[in-house]
Design a protein around this motif. Structure first.
Motif, PDB file in Angstrom:
ATOM      1  N   ALA A   8       1.028  -1.159  -0.025  1.00  0.00           N
ATOM      2  CA  ALA A   8      -0.141   0.020  -0.026  1.00  0.00           C
ATOM      3  C   ALA A   8       0.911   1.052  -0.060  1.00  0.00           C
ATOM      4  O   ALA A   8       0.601   2.167   0.054  1.00  0.00           O
ATOM      5  CB  ALA A   8      -0.391   0.206   1.217  1.00  0.00           C
ATOM      6  N   LEU A   9       2.277   1.454   0.455  1.00  0.00           N
ATOM      7  CA  LEU A   9       3.193   2.566   0.305  1.00  0.00           C
ATOM      8  C   LEU A   9       3.109   2.757  -1.044  1.00  0.00           C
ATOM      9  O   LEU A   9       3.393   1.627  -2.015  1.00  0.00           O
ATOM     10  CB  LEU A   9       3.927   2.316   1.283  1.00  0.00           C
ATOM     11  N   PRO A  10       4.258   3.930  -1.055  1.00  0.00           N
ATOM     12  CA  PRO A  10       4.276   4.880  -2.367  1.00  0.00           C
ATOM     13  C   PRO A  10       6.022   4.314  -2.805  1.00  0.00           C
ATOM     14  O   PRO A  10       6.142   5.120  -2.110  1.00  0.00           O
ATOM     15  CB  PRO A  10       4.192   5.792  -2.381  1.00  0.00           C
ATOM     16  N   PHE A  11       6.116   3.117  -3.740  1.00  0.00           N
ATOM     17  CA  PHE A  11       7.520   2.517  -3.797  1.00  0.00           C
ATOM     18  C   PHE A  11       8.382   3.884  -3.878  1.00  0.00           C
ATOM     19  O   PHE A  11       9.774   4.607  -3.107  1.00  0.00           O
ATOM     20  CB  PHE A  11       7.489   1.673  -4.467  1.00  0.00           C
ATOM     21  N   MET A  12       7.896   4.791  -4.710  1.00  0.00           N
ATOM     22  CA  MET A  12       9.254   5.129  -5.210  1.00  0.00           C
ATOM     23  C   MET A  12       9.511   6.248  -4.602  1.00  0.00           C
ATOM     24  O   MET A  12      10.614   6.967  -4.303  1.00  0.00           O
ATOM     25  CB  MET A  12       8.253   6.148  -6.643  1.00  0.00           C
ATOM     26  N   PHE A  13       8.199   7.139  -3.647  1.00  0.00           N
ATOM     27  CA  PHE A  13       8.755   7.741  -2.779  1.00  0.00           C
ATOM     28  C   PHE A  13       9.761   7.383  -1.302  1.00  0.00           C
ATOM     29  O   PHE A  13      10.622   8.355  -0.505  1.00  0.00           O
ATOM     30  CB  PHE A  13       7.774   8.440  -2.653  1.00  0.00           C
ATOM     31  N   VAL A  14       9.855   6.260  -0.925  1.00  0.00           N
ATOM     32  CA  VAL A  14      10.872   5.515  -0.541  1.00  0.00           C
ATOM     33  C   VAL A  14      11.887   5.399  -0.852  1.00  0.00           C
ATOM     34  O   VAL A  14      12.982   6.156  -0.019  1.00  0.00           O
ATOM     35  CB  VAL A  14      10.402   3.999   0.169  1.00  0.00           C
ATOM     36  N   VAL A  15      11.765   5.038  -2.047  1.00  0.00           N
ATOM     37  CA  VAL A  15      12.937   5.162  -2.950  1.00  0.00           C
ATOM     38  C   VAL A  15      13.476   6.580  -2.247  1.00  0.00           C
ATOM     39  O   VAL A  15      15.556   6.292  -2.276  1.00  0.00           O
ATOM     40  CB  VAL A  15      13.697   4.912  -4.116  1.00  0.00           C
ATOM     41  N   ILE A  16      12.800   6.857  -2.975  1.00  0.00           N
ATOM     42  CA  ILE A  16      13.793   8.827  -3.069  1.00  0.00           C
ATOM     43  C   ILE A  16      14.185   8.889  -1.457  1.00  0.00           C
ATOM     44  O   ILE A  16      14.941   9.779  -1.317  1.00  0.00           O
ATOM     45  CB  ILE A  16      12.259   9.931  -3.844  1.00  0.00           C
ATOM     46  N   LEU A  17      13.122   8.916  -0.395  1.00  0.00           N
ATOM     47  CA  LEU A  17      13.766   9.278   0.847  1.00  0.00           C
ATOM     48  C   LEU A  17      14.985   8.602   1.057  1.00  0.00           C
ATOM     49  O   LEU A  17      15.894   9.469   1.637  1.00  0.00           O
ATOM     50  CB  LEU A  17      12.420   8.436   1.862  1.00  0.00           C
TER      51      LEU A  17
END
Lengths: 263, 306
Positions: free
Chosen positions: A110-119
């Protein structure tokens, strides 16, 4: 199946070209030819022209493909390791452990992957090592689900019972008896993971958050081409076209293989 | 229905809490800080800044302060856009990003379902093959390639549409970004619709409808489409995530002042509060969207309401 074979053939060609072509060229991907800034395609010495600061586009595109493919392979390997281990343990243990592990997968889905990677990129610096570790760390979920399902089914098969009766431990059964039977499905999903990973890497690089200059990747080249497209559209079309070719071939080959093993 | 919803909420709330706490801890673990400039600050200024932003407190107190502020909708000051709070930036950018995403979702749904229906109604013929190959191409081509390409062709070469800026919400300014954002999602929806229809068309109730002599179009639209849309509904969650992510790059390509662009600038400049706010907000939005998708799912297929 024909379409799948053609896709795989094209992929092999691209990989070979990315490996073989750069050392054969007179220009390296970061060398500047002051006499040929923004040369159009088919210029003498620069078959595909040069970019806005005079770097050979053929050399850059091939180098970009090399970096993109290498990052993709490394990230896919990371996701393969995590996904297979997670899925195999969940499927083998079953019961509450399985439930808990799969809940984690559902939650992460359910998480926005791309944002996690960017984080992760923001936090730990934009190094190429982190690019693929970070991508691998978020792209393992589907693999875990698929492997778990297969392990659940395989666990009930007579040869596993036989191995258990013969006194083999859980680790040995998983590695020696279950994983070899997963190979087909795992390879199919691995092929489908790679385009995802390529997409994430070029997305990050396009935004300036992935692979860093002076090293290049297809994402960076698409960005440079897009900035320069009003005067030199080929600088966008060449790396963009190659990226699309890689993505399309991987997707088609992966889907064909998946349909074959899922049936 | 209610148990389904409660079960989903039981996963959604801890997920949200985990996102907030984890992203906060990760942020603090990171090397380097927003005050690492070209010129070293003198120690007194450094200490004053650290104290002003509460960076000298123990970690659990910092989280406590952060969560309390979040609850009030206060994301703190932006470290890069000095004159704005993060809440200001979100208030400015989020409506733009959301309208971009909503329009793209609408376009993708209409285009995807229509293409899926068309392909299914010509099943086995070359149109079916060609449409599905086209849809595979669409899903495989990233929006940061289609975006610049569309801008090149329709903006620079033919000159029909503007390729940069928001234009106060002018439809012409939004056309290319919305299309570029919608295409990959439309491709995925078309493939799901097509596959769903293939299964639905083999079911007993559809055979009965055919046997009653209903027109093929009626059978397809009234009897087969609804069960065929179940996989599409379960894709809406990932689609929303894809659209929000895609909006980041599309806003950059078309110079739209949405939240995604602030996010990229924040990420490039280590603007902790801004990046944290966007990740938290988007995670929350996507979790909400998944819940909504589950409700639609239950409405489409009564068997799973449980």
């Amino acid at each position: 199946m024909r379409r799948g074979v053609i896709s795989l053939g094209l992929l092999v060609l691209v990989v070979m070209a990315a490996l073989v072509v750069p050392p054969l060229l007179p220009w390296s991907y970061d060398a500047i030819d002051w006499d040929a800034v923004r040369a159009p395609p088919l210029s003498p010495g620069h078959p595909l022209g040069t970019d806005s600061v005079g770097r050979d586009l053929l050399a850059r595109t091939m180098m970009g493909a090399r970096v993109t493919l290498a990052v993709a392979a490394a990230a896919a390997a990371v996701s393969l390791l995590i996904g297979v281990a997670w899925g195999a343990v969940a499927g083998w243990c079953g019961g509450r452990i399985d439930e808990a592990m799969m809940r984690v997968v559902d939650a992460l889905y359910a998480l926005p992957f791309m944002f996690v990677v960017i984080l992760l990129m923001v936090l730990f610096g934009r190094s190429i090592l982190l690019v693929f570790l970070g991508i691998g760390a978020v792209e393992w979920l589907t693999m875990a689900r698929v492997v778990r399902g297969q392990v659940l089914a395989l666990r009930e098969r007579p040869f596993v019972t036989a191995a258990e009766a013969a006194g083999a431990g859980a680790g040995r059964i998983i590695v020696g008896h279950i994983l070899p039977n997963l190979a087909g499905v795992v390879i199919a999903y691995l092929l489908l993971t790679i385009p995802q990973v390529v997409m994430v890497e070029s997305f990050l690089s396009f935004l300036g958050l992935g692979v860093q200059e002076p090293l290049t990747s297809l994402g960076i080249l698409v960005k440079e081409g897009a900035d320069d497209m009003d005067v030199a559209p080929h600088a966008l079309l060449l790396p963009g076209g190659l990226l699309v070719l890689i993505l399309v071939c991987l997707t088609i080959a992966g889907e064909r293989l998946r349909d074959r093993f899922a049936a | 229905m209610r148990t389904l919803l409660l079960r989903r909420l039981a996963t959604a709330l801890p997920t949200m809490a985990a996102v907030i706490v984890l992203s906060f801890i990760l942020m603090r673990l990171a090397p380097g800080g927003p005050f690492d400039g070209e010129r070293a600050l003198d120690p007194a200024t450094q200490a004053a800044l650290t104290r002003a932003y509460g960076l000298d407190l123990p970690l659990h107190q910092q989280i406590g302060r952060y969560v309390a502020r979040l609850a009030e909708g206060d994301f703190g000051p932006s470290l890069v856009y000095r004159d704005f709070t993060v809440t200001d930036l979100v208030a400015q950018g989020l409506p733009i990003s959301l309208s971009l995403g909503a329009l793209a979702l609408g376009v993708a749904l209409v285009l995807g379902v229509a293409t899926g229906l068309w392909a299914a109604s010509s099943a086995g013929r070359w149109t079916d093959e060609a449409l599905m190959l086209g849809m595979t191409l669409l899903t495989a081509i990233p929006s940061f390639v289609t975006g610049p390409l569309l801008a090149l062709v329709f903006g620079l070469m033919i000159g029909w549409l503007p390729i940069s800026g928001w234009g106060g919400g002018d439809p012409a300014h939004l056309t290319l970004p919305v299309i570029a954002l919608a295409l990959p999602v439309a491709g995925a929806i078309a493939k799901l619709t097509r596959a769903g229809l293939a299964t639905a068309l083999e079911q007993d109730h559809v055979r009965t409808a055919r046997a009653r002599g209903l027109a093929p179009a009626t059978v397809l639209l009234r009897h087969a489409l609804r069960p065929a849309l179940v996989p599409v509904a379960s894709y809406l969650g990932p689609a929303a995530a894809g659209l929000l992510t895609g909006a980041v790059v599309i806003e950059t390509v078309f110079a739209l002042p949405g939240l995604g662009r602030y996010f990229v600038q924040g990420a490039l400049n280590r603007d902790y509060p801004l990046v944290l706010a966007v990740v938290t907000l988007y995670a929350g939005l996507i979790i909400l969207f998944n819940l909504a998708a589950d409700l639609i799912y239950g409405w489409l297929d009564p068997r799973i309401r449980g």
